[in-house]
Write an enzyme that holds these catalytic residues in place. Sequence first.
Site, mmCIF file in Angstrom:
data_model
loop_
_atom_site.group_PDB
_atom_site.id
_atom_site.type_symbol
_atom_site.label_atom_id
_atom_site.label_comp_id
_atom_site.label_asym_id
_atom_site.label_seq_id
_atom_site.Cartn_x
_atom_site.Cartn_y
_atom_site.Cartn_z
ATOM 1 N N LYS A 1 -2.449 3.171 9.760
ATOM 2 C CA LYS A 1 -1.304 3.785 9.072
ATOM 3 C C LYS A 1 -1.654 4.165 7.629
ATOM 4 C CE LYS A 1 1.173 0.035 6.859
ATOM 5 N NZ LYS A 1 0.924 0.332 5.459
ATOM 6 N N CYS B 1 -2.581 -1.998 9.475
ATOM 7 C CA CYS B 1 -2.920 -1.434 8.160
ATOM 8 C C CYS B 1 -3.820 -0.204 8.204
ATOM 9 C CB CYS B 1 -3.569 -2.504 7.287
ATOM 10 S SG CYS B 1 -2.376 -3.741 6.789
ATOM 11 N N PHE C 1 -18.773 -4.173 8.730
ATOM 12 C CA PHE C 1 -18.015 -3.020 9.224
ATOM 13 C C PHE C 1 -18.886 -1.971 9.902
ATOM 14 C CE2 PHE C 1 -13.446 -3.137 8.516
ATOM 15 C CZ PHE C 1 -13.384 -4.430 8.047
ATOM 16 N N ASN D 1 -9.496 1.136 2.132
ATOM 17 C CA ASN D 1 -9.196 1.201 3.567
ATOM 18 C C ASN D 1 -9.848 2.422 4.221
ATOM 19 O OD1 ASN D 1 -7.805 -1.152 3.696
ATOM 20 N ND2 ASN D 1 -5.779 -0.246 3.798
ATOM 21 N N GLY E 1 -7.915 -0.950 14.634
ATOM 22 C CA GLY E 1 -6.491 -0.895 14.943
ATOM 23 C C GLY E 1 -5.755 -1.746 13.945
ATOM 24 N N ARG F 1 -7.031 -9.558 4.596
ATOM 25 C CA ARG F 1 -7.214 -9.245 6.014
ATOM 26 C C ARG F 1 -6.459 -10.268 6.830
ATOM 27 N NH1 ARG F 1 -13.352 -10.414 5.690
ATOM 28 N NH2 ARG F 1 -12.375 -11.842 4.220
ATOM 29 N N GLU F 2 -5.829 -9.841 7.918
ATOM 30 C CA GLU F 2 -5.242 -10.816 8.827
ATOM 31 C C GLU F 2 -6.356 -11.696 9.362
ATOM 32 O OE1 GLU F 2 -2.631 -9.109 11.765
ATOM 33 O OE2 GLU F 2 -1.761 -7.785 10.256
ATOM 34 N N THR G 1 0.862 -1.185 0.000
ATOM 35 C CA THR G 1 0.000 0.000 0.000
ATOM 36 C C THR G 1 0.899 1.235 0.000
ATOM 37 O OG1 THR G 1 -1.591 -1.253 1.259
ATOM 38 C CG2 THR G 1 -1.879 1.139 1.234
ATOM 39 N N GLU H 1 -3.077 -5.432 -2.758
ATOM 40 C CA GLU H 1 -3.556 -6.611 -2.030
ATOM 41 C C GLU H 1 -4.580 -6.152 -0.999
ATOM 42 O OE1 GLU H 1 -2.666 -9.920 -2.402
ATOM 43 O OE2 GLU H 1 -4.391 -9.917 -1.063
#
Length: 438
Positions: A268, A265, A254, A213, A262, A156-157, A123, A153
């Site tokens: 920031k 990604c 969401f 994002n 938090g 998501r974790e 990103t 990309e």
Amino acid sequence: MTLRISVIGTNYLGATHAAGMAEFGHHVIGVDIDDDRVKILNAGQSHIYEVGLEPLLEQHTASGRLRFTTDYTAVADWADVHFLALGTPSGPDGAADLSQLHAAVDALGPLLTRPTLVVGKSTVPVGTAVALEQRLRRLAPAGDGVEIAWNPEFLREASAVEDTLRPDRLVFGTHSAPALHLLEEVYAIPLTDRTPVVRCDLATAELIKVAANAFLATKISFINAMAQMCQAAGGDVTLLADAIGYDKRIGRDFLNAGLGFGGGCLPKDIAALAVRADELGVHVLGNLIHAVEAINDGQRAEVAELAIAQAGGDVHGLTVAVLGASYKPGTDDTRNSPALTVAELLHARGAQVRVFDPQARLPTRDGFTQVASVEEALRDADITLHLTEWPEFRQLDPVELGTLVRHKVIIDGRLKLHVPSWTDAGWKLVQIGRAATL
Ligand code: UDX
């Protein structure tokens, strides 16, 4: 067609992408400067906790289709496509720090003696791809034969493997037909599954990622601002989210109110977007993002204040049990974790904080202890806080836990606990975004 692919950078993004590329049938070499990480990955193990990643690493390192190295010469002229999957952390002013990308390009560039495609996945601020292409062409013996494409990309974790193997959409930012064709070969498998593809220029590709994002972060902050309205006016934000979520134009995803976002990604990336927007004179976007950030920071302070209020205005010397440390369930990642911010705020006000998380490991510090079980966290606790919504926390038995604590007071910062079970067991349950203190 089987391609030879290098993936430069092997953290969350790169390790998952490399494993995914091998699963798509390509021959893959991952490159990283971290010798220890390369050894772990070559042993078919994962250095991060990510569902489904280790089986893929194990399978493809064993078959010989996937390996890892610290040596750029092993990939430079070997690969048909080089992916850049480096981190772009926040610099001091919130702007993206591109030093890892620059270092990778500076290491790879001088070794590129034949025409090749370098594809960015990280990103980045809009304009980075063009600048990197110029940098590469200056360094590479192949000169203008080296081309850049951008293929952001969206993983998501906690669902990184699934997101990589079955993406919602693919974005191919290119400025040449051969580059586009090569990307279509790289992703032949998801493309046969009718994955939507957006073919666009480099700037649009870079902006698509940050826009996604920023929109997700805005959705979360919007519902958290509505949670404050509910709290002030006597409404219920969960019912509100359900009701507006039924509208297909809005959607329920969401819209979970609570401690806010938090992780490594969203915070920031939106901070970097605000800086870039201001640089380009698009202050309306910068202002919107600053409002989103202010709401998000405010939620953490609000939950800490709820706990302090329950203690009669002072938590000094009290024992506080914190359930959850990772920034969301399903990951051991504690980067920019809302749960830890709340724990730190209470610790700063003199509380003895005990944290339990099913996966995350924390450095020990005075008065801020990580414990190995929920029971250990709650023993003699004056206040309990539920701050990361791990599914196992919803299975807890409030009756049994009630026998451990000094005071049966729990703050639900994620609005996920079953209210009647806790109140029937004699607990005072306080939820952010709900007016009533039940
Ligand atoms: C995010 C984006 O979803 C992904 O597309 C991008 O590539 C990287 O950033 P990730 O950080 O892994 O992914 O997690 P995500 O599931 O998006 O959650 C982000 C944060 O928002 C978490 O802290 C989560 O707890 C919070 N969240 C999410 C809410 O507070 N409410 C919600 O309704 C959803």
